[in-house]
Write a protein that holds these residues in place. Structure first.
Motif, PDB file in Angstrom:
ATOM      1  N   VAL A  40       0.538  -1.167   0.722  1.00 16.26           N
ATOM      2  CA  VAL A  40       0.219   0.310  -0.372  1.00 16.26           C
ATOM      3  C   VAL A  40       0.887   1.356   0.108  1.00 16.26           C
ATOM      4  O   VAL A  40       0.286   1.873  -0.988  1.00 16.26           O
ATOM      5  CB  VAL A  40      -0.849  -0.388   1.013  1.00 16.26           C
ATOM      6  CG1 VAL A  40      -1.538   1.333   1.642  1.00 16.26           C
ATOM      7  CG2 VAL A  40      -2.050  -1.279   1.229  1.00 16.26           C
ATOM      8  N   ILE A  41       2.066   1.406   0.928  1.00 17.33           N
ATOM      9  CA  ILE A  41       2.894   1.947   1.209  1.00 17.33           C
ATOM     10  C   ILE A  41       3.623   2.775  -0.837  1.00 17.33           C
ATOM     11  O   ILE A  41       3.650   3.673  -0.873  1.00 17.33           O
ATOM     12  CB  ILE A  41       4.374   1.909   2.010  1.00 17.33           C
ATOM     13  CG1 ILE A  41       3.079   2.194   3.035  1.00 17.33           C
ATOM     14  CG2 ILE A  41       4.978   3.226   1.955  1.00 17.33           C
ATOM     15  CD1 ILE A  41       4.139   1.808   4.497  1.00 17.33           C
ATOM     16  N   ARG A  42       4.103   1.504  -1.623  1.00 15.00           N
ATOM     17  CA  ARG A  42       4.625   1.683  -1.777  1.00 15.00           C
ATOM     18  C   ARG A  42       3.671   2.162  -3.642  1.00 15.00           C
ATOM     19  O   ARG A  42       4.154   3.174  -4.950  1.00 15.00           O
ATOM     20  CB  ARG A  42       5.159   0.495  -3.189  1.00 15.00           C
ATOM     21  CG  ARG A  42       6.207   0.110  -2.316  1.00 15.00           C
ATOM     22  CD  ARG A  42       7.278  -0.835  -2.736  1.00 15.00           C
ATOM     23  NE  ARG A  42       8.515  -1.464  -1.784  1.00 15.00           N
ATOM     24  CZ  ARG A  42       7.980  -2.095  -1.057  1.00 15.00           C
ATOM     25  NH1 ARG A  42       7.038  -3.540  -0.638  1.00 15.00           N
ATOM     26  NH2 ARG A  42       9.701  -2.538   0.032  1.00 15.00           N
ATOM     27  N   LYS A  43       2.434   1.310  -2.950  1.00 18.29           N
ATOM     28  CA  LYS A  43       1.802   2.314  -4.567  1.00 18.29           C
ATOM     29  C   LYS A  43       1.320   4.062  -3.922  1.00 18.29           C
ATOM     30  O   LYS A  43       0.904   4.663  -5.411  1.00 18.29           O
ATOM     31  CB  LYS A  43      -0.147   1.699  -3.881  1.00 18.29           C
ATOM     32  CG  LYS A  43      -0.628   2.509  -5.141  1.00 18.29           C
ATOM     33  CD  LYS A  43      -2.334   1.232  -4.584  1.00 18.29           C
ATOM     34  CE  LYS A  43      -2.977   2.902  -6.099  1.00 18.29           C
ATOM     35  NZ  LYS A  43      -4.505   2.316  -5.560  1.00 18.29           N
ATOM     36  N   HIS A  44       1.385   4.393  -3.317  1.00 16.65           N
ATOM     37  CA  HIS A  44       1.554   5.749  -2.670  1.00 16.65           C
ATOM     38  C   HIS A  44       2.577   6.588  -2.732  1.00 16.65           C
ATOM     39  O   HIS A  44       2.392   7.888  -2.993  1.00 16.65           O
ATOM     40  CB  HIS A  44       0.311   6.149  -1.632  1.00 16.65           C
ATOM     41  CG  HIS A  44      -0.752   5.469  -1.603  1.00 16.65           C
ATOM     42  ND1 HIS A  44      -1.497   5.912  -2.391  1.00 16.65           N
ATOM     43  CD2 HIS A  44      -1.647   4.228  -1.373  1.00 16.65           C
ATOM     44  CE1 HIS A  44      -3.369   5.395  -2.622  1.00 16.65           C
ATOM     45  NE2 HIS A  44      -2.636   4.351  -1.271  1.00 16.65           N
TER      46      HIS A  44
END
Length: 78
Positions: A40-44
Motif C-alpha cells: 500500500v505504501i509503495r502504491k502511494h
C-alpha cells in the motif's frame, strides 16, 4: 517538512500530514514490517525507501534533518 514515519501501517500519518502541508511535506522514509502494508505504501509513495525492521534503522543518516517523527500503535489487541 521532512517526515520519518515509523510503524507506518498503511501510512495514515503520512496521508494526514500531506493533506495538512501539501507540497511542503516530504516523507524521507517509512518503517513497516508487514508486507501488505508495504505494498500500500509503495502504491502511494513510489520511490520512498521502506525499512522493514526498526532494529536496523539508523536515524543518524538524516543528520537531524527530520522535522516530523510519527509512530503508529500496534494493531494487536491488548
Amino acid at each position: 517538512m521532512r517526515h520519518l514515519d515509523l510503524f507506518s501501517g498503511i501510512a495514515g500519518f503520512s496521508l494526514a500530514a500531506n493533506r495538512v502541508w501539501g507540497n511542503e511535506h516530504k516523507v524521507v522514509s517509512f518503517c513497516e514490517i508487514d508486507k501488505f502494508c508495504q505494498k500500500v505504501i509503495r502504491k502511494h509513495w513510489p520511490g520512498v525507501h521502506i525499512h522493514e525492521d526498526i532494529k536496523t534503522l539508523n536515524a543518524k543518516q538524516w543528520n537531524g534533518t527530520i522535522d516530523l517523527l510519527t509512530g503508529g500503535f500496534p494493531c494487536q489487541p491488548f
